[in-house]
Design an enzyme around this catalytic site. Structure first.
Site, PDB file in Angstrom:
ATOM      1  N   HIS A 119       2.480  -6.520   5.400  1.00 52.49           N
ATOM      2  CA  HIS A 119       1.118  -6.031   5.575  1.00 52.49           C
ATOM      3  C   HIS A 119       0.725  -6.028   7.046  1.00 52.49           C
ATOM      4  O   HIS A 119       1.418  -6.590   7.895  1.00 52.49           O
ATOM      5  CB  HIS A 119       0.126  -6.910   4.808  1.00 52.49           C
ATOM      6  CG  HIS A 119       0.238  -6.780   3.330  1.00 52.49           C
ATOM      7  ND1 HIS A 119      -0.461  -5.855   2.613  1.00 52.49           N
ATOM      8  CD2 HIS A 119       1.005  -7.462   2.439  1.00 52.49           C
ATOM      9  CE1 HIS A 119      -0.139  -5.960   1.329  1.00 52.49           C
ATOM     10  NE2 HIS A 119       0.751  -6.934   1.207  1.00 52.49           N
ATOM     11  N   GLU A 165       1.045 -10.850   7.361  1.00 50.26           N
ATOM     12  CA  GLU A 165       0.166  -9.925   8.068  1.00 50.26           C
ATOM     13  C   GLU A 165       0.669  -9.892   9.501  1.00 50.26           C
ATOM     14  O   GLU A 165       0.516 -10.854  10.252  1.00 50.26           O
ATOM     15  CB  GLU A 165      -1.283 -10.419   8.023  1.00 50.26           C
ATOM     16  CG  GLU A 165      -1.879 -10.483   6.626  1.00 50.26           C
ATOM     17  CD  GLU A 165      -2.321  -9.127   6.087  1.00 50.26           C
ATOM     18  OE1 GLU A 165      -2.181  -8.121   6.831  1.00 50.26           O
ATOM     19  OE2 GLU A 165      -2.797  -9.079   4.946  1.00 50.26           O
ATOM     20  N   HIS A 200       0.792  -1.220   0.000  1.00 52.44           N
ATOM     21  CA  HIS A 200       0.000   0.000   0.000  1.00 52.44           C
ATOM     22  C   HIS A 200       0.831   1.280   0.000  1.00 52.44           C
ATOM     23  O   HIS A 200       1.507   1.594   0.971  1.00 52.44           O
ATOM     24  CB  HIS A 200      -0.989   0.036   1.160  1.00 52.44           C
ATOM     25  CG  HIS A 200      -1.669  -1.271   1.383  1.00 52.44           C
ATOM     26  ND1 HIS A 200      -2.472  -1.862   0.436  1.00 52.44           N
ATOM     27  CD2 HIS A 200      -1.639  -2.123   2.424  1.00 52.44           C
ATOM     28  CE1 HIS A 200      -2.924  -3.010   0.903  1.00 52.44           C
ATOM     29  NE2 HIS A 200      -2.429  -3.192   2.106  1.00 52.44           N
ATOM     30  N   GLU A 255      -1.737   1.479   7.439  1.00 52.56           N
ATOM     31  CA  GLU A 255      -0.976   0.288   7.059  1.00 52.56           C
ATOM     32  C   GLU A 255       0.206   0.671   6.183  1.00 52.56           C
ATOM     33  O   GLU A 255       1.288   0.095   6.298  1.00 52.56           O
ATOM     34  CB  GLU A 255      -1.893  -0.689   6.323  1.00 52.56           C
ATOM     35  CG  GLU A 255      -1.225  -2.010   5.954  1.00 52.56           C
ATOM     36  CD  GLU A 255      -2.147  -2.947   5.211  1.00 52.56           C
ATOM     37  OE1 GLU A 255      -1.679  -4.031   4.828  1.00 52.56           O
ATOM     38  OE2 GLU A 255      -3.326  -2.601   5.005  1.00 52.56           O
TER      39      GLU A 255
END
Length: 332
Positions: free
Chosen positions: A214, A296, A122, A159
């Site tokens: 992430h 994650e 991102h 994030e």
């Protein structure tokens, strides 16, 4: 990234391997998870980012790393196939680095000659370019958005900022071991790259390992990390068959070392307590031709996990654990 959409595949059963590597890999993840359980049982807690290596079980089960010990106070800049919201401020690059996302010539060290691509999930600017990131791209099995804006904590820590910060810390650690490190983006472009381009960057670099960083956006009470592995896909432009096995090895080593370095346990909501999940719907994995996994690191929407993810000291431990997993994989 949030997983309110596609269902997760059930975690695959552990396969057998031949030779000394069989014992090492078989012991790594379960051993580290057992160490975490012992640590929690004797009064340790992941809530304050405590070092898992204080657990005798964890330190004994995880292989010693050649990386320098983590330095929780080390200053760092800010900060998956899907992006997150950000205030748009560009973080500074690591001291001594060249162009943010350019490959940096490796020095000397045990990883000299190895290429590692870090994919910070991102771009902070994605939220200002919704039309561009909503463009559909081919991921082999179907089409998906170019990228997303990702998630954030309830207090607004994005994030994108988290992933960039961990990526910068990892870059410093891995370059210190002699690796050539490339970032897919370093807030050095208006948006993206799209998920297909992120995969292509690792492929064209002929990376020995790629890790996409992430943080999840699941429900309150859902806690812990999980590593996402590519499933076997052979459709259109996607063919993961050659990377499924080495990617699993990479993912197992990252998971085991992440537990040891951070003291935090695997996800309590996906992966069946293994910290490992297999997916076939992520373009960044489907289009990769080199070993690659996603991690994650925690759930930004849970207050306890969010307290860790927003801590620079804990992010240093996270970077240490992921980097140690990569070193373990590359050294065999």
């Amino acid at each position: 990234m949030s997983y309110t959409g596609p269902d997760f595949d059930p975690p695959p059963s552990r396969r057998f391997r031949r030779g000394p590597l069989t014992v090492a890999l078989a012991a790594l993840v379960p051993g580290a998870l057992l160490g975490w359980a012992v640590y929690a049982a004797v009064g340790g807690s992941g809530d304050d980012g405590g070092d898992a290596s204080t657990s005798a079980g964890a330190s004994a089960s995880a292989p010693a790393s050649s990386l320098p010990p983590s330095s929780p106070g080390t200053p760092s800049p800010s900060g998956s196939d899907e992006p997150d919201e950000s205030d748009g401020k560009k973080p500074s690059t690591s001291p001594g680095s060249t162009s943010p996302s350019a490959s940096v010539p490796a020095g000397t060290g045990p990883l000299k000659g190895k290429v590692v691509v870090i994919d910070p999930g991102h771009n902070p600017g994605n939220f200002q370019h919704t039309a561009e990131i909503n463009r559909q791209v081919n991921i082999g099995t179907n089409s998906k958005e170019c990228d997303t804006t990702g998630t954030s904590t309830d207090d607004g820590f994005s994030e994108a900022k988290f992933t960039l910060d961990v990526a910068h810390r990892m870059r410093a650690l891995l370059e210190g071991q002699g690796a050539t490190v490339k970032l897919t983006q370093d807030d050095d472009r208006p948006f993206g790259p799209c998920i297909d381009e992120r995969a292509r960057i690792g492929n064209e670099a002929k990376a020995d390992a790629v890790v996409s960083i992430h943080a999840d956006g699941s429900g309150t009470g859902n806690r812990g990390f999980h590593v996402i592995l590519p499933g076997p896909v052979n459709s259109g432009a996607a063919d993961t068959r050659a990377i499924v096995e080495p990617s699993r090895e990479l993912g197992e080593r990252v998971a085991g070392n992440f537990v040891r370095a951070t003291g935090n346990g695997p996800s309590n909501y996906v992966g069946g307590g293994t910290g490992l999940v297999t997916r076939k719907d992520l373009g960044g994995l489907n289009l990769s031709t080199v070993p690659k996994v996603f991690i994650e690191c925690g759930n930004m929407r849970d207050s306890k996990d969010a307290a860790l993810l927003t801590s620079g000291a804990w992010r240093q431990k996270a970077a240490q654990g992921i980097s140690e997993g990569i070193v373990s994989f590359l050294r065999g």
